[in-house]
Design a protein around this motif. Structure first.
Motif, PDB file in Angstrom:
ATOM      1  N   LYS A 157       0.838  -1.190   0.000  1.00  0.00           N
ATOM      2  CA  LYS A 157       0.000   0.000   0.000  1.00  0.00           C
ATOM      3  C   LYS A 157       0.878   1.247   0.000  1.00  0.00           C
ATOM      4  O   LYS A 157       1.873   1.318   0.709  1.00  0.00           O
ATOM      5  CB  LYS A 157      -0.919   0.015   1.223  1.00  0.00           C
ATOM      6  CG  LYS A 157      -1.919   1.172   1.199  1.00  0.00           C
ATOM      7  CD  LYS A 157      -3.029   0.939   2.203  1.00  0.00           C
ATOM      8  CE  LYS A 157      -4.135   1.968   2.052  1.00  0.00           C
ATOM      9  NZ  LYS A 157      -5.286   1.672   2.929  1.00  0.00           N
ATOM     10  N   ASN A 158       0.499   2.235  -0.804  1.00  0.00           N
ATOM     11  CA  ASN A 158       1.156   3.534  -0.840  1.00  0.00           C
ATOM     12  C   ASN A 158       0.297   4.547  -0.102  1.00  0.00           C
ATOM     13  O   ASN A 158      -0.904   4.658  -0.371  1.00  0.00           O
ATOM     14  CB  ASN A 158       1.341   4.018  -2.284  1.00  0.00           C
ATOM     15  CG  ASN A 158       2.385   3.228  -3.045  1.00  0.00           C
ATOM     16  OD1 ASN A 158       3.516   3.652  -3.201  1.00  0.00           O
ATOM     17  ND2 ASN A 158       2.005   2.042  -3.527  1.00  0.00           N
ATOM     18  N   VAL A 159       0.902   5.298   0.814  1.00  0.00           N
ATOM     19  CA  VAL A 159       0.215   6.387   1.510  1.00  0.00           C
ATOM     20  C   VAL A 159       0.924   7.673   1.124  1.00  0.00           C
ATOM     21  O   VAL A 159       2.069   7.906   1.503  1.00  0.00           O
ATOM     22  CB  VAL A 159       0.231   6.181   3.035  1.00  0.00           C
ATOM     23  CG1 VAL A 159      -0.530   7.306   3.721  1.00  0.00           C
ATOM     24  CG2 VAL A 159      -0.375   4.834   3.406  1.00  0.00           C
ATOM     25  N   ILE A 160       0.242   8.509   0.335  1.00  0.00           N
ATOM     26  CA  ILE A 160       0.887   9.684  -0.254  1.00  0.00           C
ATOM     27  C   ILE A 160      -0.023  10.910  -0.127  1.00  0.00           C
ATOM     28  O   ILE A 160      -1.142  10.815   0.384  1.00  0.00           O
ATOM     29  CB  ILE A 160       1.205   9.440  -1.745  1.00  0.00           C
ATOM     30  CG1 ILE A 160      -0.083   9.143  -2.529  1.00  0.00           C
ATOM     31  CG2 ILE A 160       2.207   8.303  -1.899  1.00  0.00           C
ATOM     32  CD1 ILE A 160       0.137   9.034  -4.027  1.00  0.00           C
ATOM     33  N   THR A 161       0.470  12.048  -0.610  1.00  0.00           N
ATOM     34  CA  THR A 161      -0.345  13.249  -0.672  1.00  0.00           C
ATOM     35  C   THR A 161      -0.489  13.691  -2.119  1.00  0.00           C
ATOM     36  O   THR A 161       0.170  13.149  -3.017  1.00  0.00           O
ATOM     37  CB  THR A 161       0.254  14.372   0.193  1.00  0.00           C
ATOM     38  OG1 THR A 161      -0.660  15.473   0.252  1.00  0.00           O
ATOM     39  CG2 THR A 161       1.579  14.859  -0.383  1.00  0.00           C
ATOM     40  N   ASN A 162      -1.354  14.692  -2.356  1.00  0.00           N
ATOM     41  CA  ASN A 162      -1.670  15.114  -3.731  1.00  0.00           C
ATOM     42  C   ASN A 162      -0.660  16.146  -4.213  1.00  0.00           C
ATOM     43  O   ASN A 162      -0.954  17.336  -4.366  1.00  0.00           O
ATOM     44  CB  ASN A 162      -3.094  15.666  -3.802  1.00  0.00           C
ATOM     45  CG  ASN A 162      -3.323  16.842  -2.854  1.00  0.00           C
ATOM     46  OD1 ASN A 162      -2.603  17.011  -1.865  1.00  0.00           O
ATOM     47  ND2 ASN A 162      -4.331  17.660  -3.140  1.00  0.00           N
ATOM     48  N   ASN A 163       0.543  15.683  -4.512  1.00  0.00           N
ATOM     49  CA  ASN A 163       1.640  16.569  -4.879  1.00  0.00           C
ATOM     50  C   ASN A 163       1.344  17.445  -6.092  1.00  0.00           C
ATOM     51  O   ASN A 163       1.588  18.653  -6.075  1.00  0.00           O
ATOM     52  CB  ASN A 163       2.897  15.734  -5.150  1.00  0.00           C
ATOM     53  CG  ASN A 163       3.489  15.150  -3.894  1.00  0.00           C
ATOM     54  OD1 ASN A 163       4.086  15.850  -3.097  1.00  0.00           O
ATOM     55  ND2 ASN A 163       3.323  13.850  -3.725  1.00  0.00           N
ATOM     56  N   GLU A 164       0.818  16.829  -7.161  1.00  0.00           N
ATOM     57  CA  GLU A 164       0.606  17.601  -8.386  1.00  0.00           C
ATOM     58  C   GLU A 164      -0.461  18.670  -8.189  1.00  0.00           C
ATOM     59  O   GLU A 164      -0.274  19.829  -8.585  1.00  0.00           O
ATOM     60  CB  GLU A 164       0.216  16.683  -9.547  1.00  0.00           C
ATOM     61  CG  GLU A 164       0.003  17.455 -10.848  1.00  0.00           C
ATOM     62  CD  GLU A 164      -0.215  16.561 -12.055  1.00  0.00           C
ATOM     63  OE1 GLU A 164      -0.634  17.091 -13.109  1.00  0.00           O
ATOM     64  OE2 GLU A 164       0.036  15.344 -11.961  1.00  0.00           O
ATOM     65  N   GLU A 165      -1.581  18.300  -7.591  1.00  0.00           N
ATOM     66  CA  GLU A 165      -2.666  19.262  -7.414  1.00  0.00           C
ATOM     67  C   GLU A 165      -2.244  20.396  -6.485  1.00  0.00           C
ATOM     68  O   GLU A 165      -2.551  21.563  -6.742  1.00  0.00           O
ATOM     69  CB  GLU A 165      -3.900  18.550  -6.852  1.00  0.00           C
ATOM     70  CG  GLU A 165      -5.119  19.447  -6.678  1.00  0.00           C
ATOM     71  CD  GLU A 165      -5.665  19.981  -7.994  1.00  0.00           C
ATOM     72  OE1 GLU A 165      -6.473  20.922  -7.941  1.00  0.00           O
ATOM     73  OE2 GLU A 165      -5.291  19.463  -9.062  1.00  0.00           O
TER      74      GLU A 165
END
Length: 347
Positions: A157-165
């Motif tokens: 599982k990847n837990v990330i944030t919305n970098n591009e937006e």
């Protein structure tokens, strides 16, 4: 050998080396170890069918210890995520090992082998993406969760944030404030999703606003690359307001003292913004615009995911899964040239 359990002492005796040397071999610490010694220990381990840890014997969830591996423990993002993970695991009765790779794939691989040898029950990792095959194999034996940087691995599982937006919204907000040029400062992409997505968001906003992108590449180990950026800024026409946007807080920490030396009015002549919200931005004058990443939520979700896997709530062979937690744009006086409304990355 009889049915008696083979020990590390047995391996050392058969190989004609010390127990410490066998331990170093198991932990992939080959410094000052000859190739002949390595091969001899390997042959003995295979001959004696030695299993150096309970994970190799298929006993999961017995150590009640998890590991978190990050790129840089001095990086505020990593510190905050580690703290959040620790809180969640402590409440569940688990201990936490913390390791740092320095973004070195060889060091990362060595740490992974060492952690498995020490019998950790699961690993939360900020990887550079060079050991994906190893991680895929490990994911069949123990919970593996990736944070911050996104890589598709079966069962992980990847837990990330919305970098591009978030990057898009920050760049768009800078355009609205009247900056006619926005310098985007980044390290080379190196296939890392965080850097690639933040650049993509910046470029998309520039394209929609009909602004020429100005991307500057730097290397934190090379001061000359920062000086090259500063020389470019010194040559910028004084009558044209511009903004400097760094792709992470470590870059801004290097650049900020140089920016203050330009003797430009902030925010009227020069705006200053960064991805990340390190603690020291509270001390900047005026206070700096930044992207606040959801470090607490990322750490909590990563820890919860590992604990669920250990309880059997999530199957070991999940398809690649991604959970994105949005960041927040904190628009502050360092870029606020107008009195228009504030911005929010979750709007």
């Amino acid at each position: 050998m009889s049915d008696k359990k083979v020990t590390i002492r047995d391996v050392a005796h058969a190989a004609g080396v010390s127990i410490a040397t066998v331990s170093r071999y198991i932990n992939q610490n080959f410094s000052s170890m000859s190739e002949e010694t390595k091969l001899r220990i390997e042959e003995v381990i295979l001959t004696l069918n030695y299993h150096p840890n309970k994970m190799a014997q298929g006993l999961k969830g017995q150590s009640r210890t998890l590991a978190v591996v990050v790129v840089n423990m001095s990086y505020p993002f990593c510190v905050s995520v580690i703290r959040s993970i620790s809180e969640a695991l402590n409440a569940a009765g688990y201990s936490l090992l913390v390791c740092e790779t320095g973004d070195d794939p060889k060091r990362e691989l060595t740490l992974l082998h060492s952690l498995v040898a020490h019998g950790v029950d699961g690993i939360i990792l900020q990887t550079n993406g060079q050991n994906l095959k190893v991680l895929q194999d490990l994911a069949q034996k123990m919970p593996i969760v990736l944070v911050d940087r996104h890589f598709e691995i079966a069962g992980v599982k990847n837990v990330i944030t919305n970098n591009e937006e978030s990057s898009y919204l920050l760049t768009d907000a800078l355009c609205t404030e009247g900056y006619e040029c926005i310098y985007f400062i980044s390290e080379t992409l190196n296939g890392l999703s965080t850097r690639t997505e933040r650049l993509a968001g910046y470029q998309r906003a520039c394209e929609e606003r009909s602004l020429d992108p100005h991307v500057c590449w730097v290397d934190r180990s090379d001061p000359a690359t920062f000086e090259a950026v500063m020389e470019q800024l010194r040559q910028h026409p004084r009558q044209q307001p511009f903004a400097v946007y760094t792709s992470n807080g470590l870059l801004m920490m290097e650049l900020y003292p140089m920016l203050t030396g330009l003797a430009l009015q902030v925010p009227q002549e020069m705006g200053i913004a960064t991805f990340d919200e390190p603690d020291w931005v509270k001390l900047t004058q005026p206070r700096m615009t930044c992207i606040r990443q959801p470090t607490h939520e990322i750490g909590q979700l990563a820890a919860t995911t590992v604990l669920e896997r250990l309880r059997g709530d999530i199957k070991a062979h999940l398809q690649p899964a991604v959970q994105t937690i949005p960041s927040v744009l904190v628009f502050s006086p360092s870029t606020q040239r107008t009195n228009e409304k504030r911005y929010d990355a979750q709007r």
